[in-house]
Design a protein around this motif. Sequence first.
Motif, PDB file in Angstrom:
ATOM      1  N   MET A   1       0.841  -1.178   0.000  1.00 16.25           N
ATOM      2  CA  MET A   1       0.000   0.000   0.000  1.00 16.25           C
ATOM      3  C   MET A   1       0.891   1.249   0.000  1.00 16.25           C
ATOM      4  SD  MET A   1      -3.215   0.942   2.413  1.00 16.25           S
ATOM      5  CE  MET A   1      -2.527   1.517   3.916  1.00 16.25           C
ATOM      6  N   LYS A   2       0.553   2.213  -0.830  1.00 12.90           N
ATOM      7  CA  LYS A   2       1.338   3.442  -0.940  1.00 12.90           C
ATOM      8  C   LYS A   2       1.148   4.312   0.295  1.00 12.90           C
ATOM      9  CE  LYS A   2       2.695   2.616  -5.156  1.00 12.90           C
ATOM     10  NZ  LYS A   2       3.766   1.671  -5.171  1.00 12.90           N
ATOM     11  N   ARG A   3       2.078   5.227   0.481  1.00 10.69           N
ATOM     12  CA  ARG A   3       2.036   6.114   1.657  1.00 10.69           C
ATOM     13  C   ARG A   3       0.727   6.888   1.711  1.00 10.69           C
ATOM     14  NH1 ARG A   3       5.188  11.346  -0.641  1.00 10.69           N
ATOM     15  NH2 ARG A   3       3.709  11.482  -2.304  1.00 10.69           N
ATOM     16  N   THR A   4       0.390   7.353   2.910  1.00  9.08           N
ATOM     17  CA  THR A   4      -0.855   8.091   3.107  1.00  9.08           C
ATOM     18  C   THR A   4      -0.608   9.586   2.917  1.00  9.08           C
ATOM     19  OG1 THR A   4      -0.477   8.403   5.469  1.00  9.08           O
ATOM     20  CG2 THR A   4      -1.612   6.377   4.797  1.00  9.08           C
ATOM     21  N   ASN A   5      -1.693  10.336   2.818  1.00 14.49           N
ATOM     22  CA  ASN A   5      -1.569  11.795   2.688  1.00 14.49           C
ATOM     23  C   ASN A   5      -0.931  12.395   3.938  1.00 14.49           C
ATOM     24  OD1 ASN A   5      -2.625  11.988   0.118  1.00 14.49           O
ATOM     25  ND2 ASN A   5      -4.720  12.280   0.832  1.00 14.49           N
ATOM     26  N   GLN A   6      -1.266  11.862   5.108  1.00 14.36           N
ATOM     27  CA  GLN A   6      -0.684  12.346   6.357  1.00 14.36           C
ATOM     28  C   GLN A   6       0.828  12.090   6.371  1.00 14.36           C
ATOM     29  OE1 GLN A   6      -2.252  10.556   9.901  1.00 14.36           O
ATOM     30  NE2 GLN A   6      -1.603  12.278  11.171  1.00 14.36           N
ATOM     31  N   GLN A   7       1.238  10.923   5.903  1.00 17.19           N
ATOM     32  CA  GLN A   7       2.671  10.636   5.813  1.00 17.19           C
ATOM     33  C   GLN A   7       3.343  11.586   4.833  1.00 17.19           C
ATOM     34  OE1 GLN A   7       2.507   6.446   4.722  1.00 17.19           O
ATOM     35  NE2 GLN A   7       3.585   5.939   6.630  1.00 17.19           N
ATOM     36  N   ASN A   8       2.674  11.855   3.734  1.00 14.46           N
ATOM     37  CA  ASN A   8       3.214  12.764   2.731  1.00 14.46           C
ATOM     38  C   ASN A   8       3.485  14.138   3.347  1.00 14.46           C
ATOM     39  OD1 ASN A   8       3.928  13.636   0.061  1.00 14.46           O
ATOM     40  ND2 ASN A   8       1.919  14.609  -0.071  1.00 14.46           N
ATOM     41  N   LYS A   9       2.537  14.642   4.139  1.00 20.63           N
ATOM     42  CA  LYS A   9       2.702  15.952   4.777  1.00 20.63           C
ATOM     43  C   LYS A   9       3.885  15.947   5.734  1.00 20.63           C
ATOM     44  CE  LYS A   9      -2.149  17.229   4.470  1.00 20.63           C
ATOM     45  NZ  LYS A   9      -3.391  17.476   5.216  1.00 20.63           N
ATOM     46  N   ARG A  10       3.975  14.904   6.578  1.00 20.66           N
ATOM     47  CA  ARG A  10       5.078  14.835   7.543  1.00 20.66           C
ATOM     48  C   ARG A  10       6.425  14.679   6.835  1.00 20.66           C
ATOM     49  NH1 ARG A  10       4.625  10.396  11.558  1.00 20.66           N
ATOM     50  NH2 ARG A  10       3.651   9.276   9.868  1.00 20.66           N
ATOM     51  N   LEU A  11       6.457  13.833   5.808  1.00 18.34           N
ATOM     52  CA  LEU A  11       7.686  13.598   5.056  1.00 18.34           C
ATOM     53  C   LEU A  11       8.205  14.894   4.452  1.00 18.34           C
ATOM     54  CD1 LEU A  11       9.770  11.652   3.809  1.00 18.34           C
ATOM     55  CD2 LEU A  11       8.163  11.288   1.938  1.00 18.34           C
ATOM     56  N   HIS A  12       7.336  15.630   3.794  1.00 23.33           N
ATOM     57  CA  HIS A  12       7.771  16.853   3.134  1.00 23.33           C
ATOM     58  C   HIS A  12       8.027  17.996   4.126  1.00 23.33           C
ATOM     59  CE1 HIS A  12       6.678  14.582  -0.439  1.00 23.33           C
ATOM     60  NE2 HIS A  12       7.626  15.308  -0.982  1.00 23.33           N
ATOM     61  N   LEU A  13       7.421  17.936   5.295  1.00 26.01           N
ATOM     62  CA  LEU A  13       7.751  18.889   6.349  1.00 26.01           C
ATOM     63  C   LEU A  13       9.215  18.722   6.744  1.00 26.01           C
ATOM     64  CD1 LEU A  13       6.964  20.913   8.692  1.00 26.01           C
ATOM     65  CD2 LEU A  13       6.630  18.853  10.051  1.00 26.01           C
ATOM     66  N   TYR A  14       9.630  17.482   7.014  1.00 27.24           N
ATOM     67  CA  TYR A  14      11.017  17.223   7.415  1.00 27.24           C
ATOM     68  C   TYR A  14      11.992  17.488   6.272  1.00 27.24           C
ATOM     69  CZ  TYR A  14       9.246  15.239  11.732  1.00 27.24           C
ATOM     70  OH  TYR A  14       8.630  15.071  12.941  1.00 27.24           O
ATOM     71  N   ILE A  15      11.603  17.156   5.057  1.00 29.39           N
ATOM     72  CA  ILE A  15      12.471  17.433   3.906  1.00 29.39           C
ATOM     73  C   ILE A  15      12.701  18.940   3.787  1.00 29.39           C
ATOM     74  CG2 ILE A  15      12.515  17.441   1.371  1.00 29.39           C
ATOM     75  CD1 ILE A  15      11.267  14.605   1.507  1.00 29.39           C
ATOM     76  N   GLY A  16      11.653  19.715   4.011  1.00 29.07           N
ATOM     77  CA  GLY A  16      11.781  21.168   3.961  1.00 29.07           C
ATOM     78  C   GLY A  16      12.613  21.722   5.107  1.00 29.07           C
ATOM     79  N   LEU A  17      12.399  21.208   6.320  1.00 27.14           N
ATOM     80  CA  LEU A  17      13.162  21.674   7.479  1.00 27.14           C
ATOM     81  C   LEU A  17      14.653  21.411   7.320  1.00 27.14           C
ATOM     82  CD1 LEU A  17      10.904  20.533  10.475  1.00 27.14           C
ATOM     83  CD2 LEU A  17      11.384  22.884   9.772  1.00 27.14           C
ATOM     84  N   LEU A  18      14.985  20.286   6.716  1.00 27.48           N
ATOM     85  CA  LEU A  18      16.390  19.918   6.537  1.00 27.48           C
ATOM     86  C   LEU A  18      16.981  20.460   5.241  1.00 27.48           C
ATOM     87  CD1 LEU A  18      16.072  16.257   7.815  1.00 27.48           C
ATOM     88  CD2 LEU A  18      17.336  18.112   8.925  1.00 27.48           C
ATOM     89  N   LYS A  19      16.142  21.123   4.440  1.00 28.12           N
ATOM     90  CA  LYS A  19      16.574  21.707   3.159  1.00 28.12           C
ATOM     91  C   LYS A  19      17.239  20.661   2.263  1.00 28.12           C
ATOM     92  CE  LYS A  19      16.960  26.298   5.001  1.00 28.12           C
ATOM     93  NZ  LYS A  19      17.378  26.635   6.322  1.00 28.12           N
ATOM     94  N   ILE A  20      16.570  19.521   2.131  1.00 25.21           N
ATOM     95  CA  ILE A  20      17.072  18.418   1.317  1.00 25.21           C
ATOM     96  C   ILE A  20      16.738  18.683  -0.140  1.00 25.21           C
ATOM     97  CG2 ILE A  20      16.773  15.961   0.819  1.00 25.21           C
ATOM     98  CD1 ILE A  20      16.332  15.549   3.824  1.00 25.21           C
ATOM     99  N   ASP A  21      17.751  18.614  -1.007  1.00 24.41           N
ATOM    100  CA  ASP A  21      17.518  18.860  -2.434  1.00 24.41           C
ATOM    101  C   ASP A  21      16.979  17.595  -3.113  1.00 24.41           C
ATOM    102  OD1 ASP A  21      19.718  17.199  -2.760  1.00 24.41           O
ATOM    103  OD2 ASP A  21      21.024  18.746  -3.561  1.00 24.41           O
TER     104      ASP A  21
END
Length: 107
Positions: A1-21
């Motif tokens: 099963m693919k990731r959930t929308n809630q996981q997507n939000k948390r994942l991209h929050l951390y990616i943004g906080l860490l400034k991951i390219d």
Amino acid sequence: MKRTNQQNKRLHLYIGLLKIDDDFKKVLCHSFSNGRTIRTSELEVSECERLIAHLKNMVKETDKADKMRKKIISFFHKMGYYTSDSKVDMEAIDVWAKKYGYLKKTT
């Protein structure tokens, strides 16, 4: 099963906080999916949870380092290490960090 929308939000929050390219994000996806994909949208729920936990830990470590850096700058401020334009003397802090710091790093 693919990731959930809630996981997507948390994942991209951390990616943004860490400034991951994008390139590093692809490497992370490739690693956490065991080479199955390089896209976050194709991560399974369990893969995404592991990646989120990893990124969350990275944020905590970054916060700890930042807190210690600010504490050291505060000590130099209290001791009166200033430049001619009334700012804390970062060069003096760098010299001190290279001489006495745990990893001999600059600030």
